[in-house]
Design an enzyme around this catalytic site. Sequence first.
Site, mmCIF file in Angstrom:
data_model
loop_
_atom_site.group_PDB
_atom_site.id
_atom_site.type_symbol
_atom_site.label_atom_id
_atom_site.label_comp_id
_atom_site.label_asym_id
_atom_site.label_seq_id
_atom_site.Cartn_x
_atom_site.Cartn_y
_atom_site.Cartn_z
ATOM 1 N N GLY A 1 0.836 -1.199 0.000
ATOM 2 C CA GLY A 1 0.000 0.000 0.000
ATOM 3 C C GLY A 1 0.865 1.240 0.000
ATOM 4 N N GLN B 1 3.150 9.845 1.328
ATOM 5 C CA GLN B 1 4.413 9.100 1.217
ATOM 6 C C GLN B 1 5.181 9.435 -0.048
ATOM 7 O OE1 GLN B 1 2.505 5.070 2.179
ATOM 8 N NE2 GLN B 1 4.568 4.862 2.984
ATOM 9 N N CYS C 1 6.534 -0.650 6.494
ATOM 10 C CA CYS C 1 6.076 0.535 5.764
ATOM 11 C C CYS C 1 7.194 0.997 4.852
ATOM 12 C CB CYS C 1 5.734 1.624 6.775
ATOM 13 S SG CYS C 1 5.228 3.174 6.026
ATOM 14 N N LEU C 2 6.857 1.366 3.617
ATOM 15 C CA LEU C 2 7.883 1.818 2.671
ATOM 16 C C LEU C 2 8.576 3.093 3.152
ATOM 17 C CD1 LEU C 2 6.116 1.165 -0.769
ATOM 18 C CD2 LEU C 2 7.852 -0.230 0.353
ATOM 19 N N HIS D 1 -3.719 0.920 8.024
ATOM 20 C CA HIS D 1 -2.361 1.472 7.955
ATOM 21 C C HIS D 1 -2.312 2.683 7.011
ATOM 22 C CE1 HIS D 1 2.197 0.789 7.624
ATOM 23 N NE2 HIS D 1 1.935 1.680 6.681
ATOM 24 N N GLU D 2 -2.897 2.520 5.824
ATOM 25 C CA GLU D 2 -2.807 3.598 4.818
ATOM 26 C C GLU D 2 -3.641 4.813 5.212
ATOM 27 O OE1 GLU D 2 -0.467 3.367 2.824
ATOM 28 O OE2 GLU D 2 -0.123 1.240 3.100
ATOM 29 N N HIS E 1 -1.900 7.033 7.560
ATOM 30 C CA HIS E 1 -0.932 7.945 6.925
ATOM 31 C C HIS E 1 -1.572 9.294 6.614
ATOM 32 C CE1 HIS E 1 2.837 5.886 6.234
ATOM 33 N NE2 HIS E 1 2.236 4.820 5.738
HETATM 34 ZN ZN ZN Z 1 3.043 2.960 5.505
#
Ligand code: ZN
Length: 157
Positions: A46, A51, A88-89, A130-131, A134
Amino acid sequence: MAKRKIVKFPDERLRRISKKVTEFDDELGELLDDMRETMYANDGMGLAAPQVGVPIRAVVMDVCGNFFEFVNPEITFEEGEQIDDEGCLSVGPYNDKVTRPYKVTVKAQDRFGYRYEITGEKYFARCASHEIDHLNGVLFIDKSEKGQDYIKKHGKK
Ligand code: ZN
């Protein structure tokens, strides 16, 4: 389509509240296409717009081969609990156990502004939670003691 650079913790841009999308134009479509490409290029599950440094409420996800695109998503229902490893990226390499709802309903719009609702379990619920976090400046490392240690170690002094 183009890959975009991923914003990494402790960059302050990850801590902002993203703005609601009001214009469903080509620019939004291009951003979503780029986010999709960037997510797949980095083997992510995701990716949220902040991000890639764009502070708007847009998210892409791939859950078990199913692609999702959410604009202005909100979780309107959640049920149950699951604890599993998360990454997480924008953080790491670092993984940690995080508690999430087992099932969620997401109310969102597509890239053209069409409103819809979708309910999913397990990985879908974990990823969507999670997303959407953000978009509110919340990271998974905020949610555990080990994560707090990570923040102390790698955050801005
Ligand atoms: Zn993330």
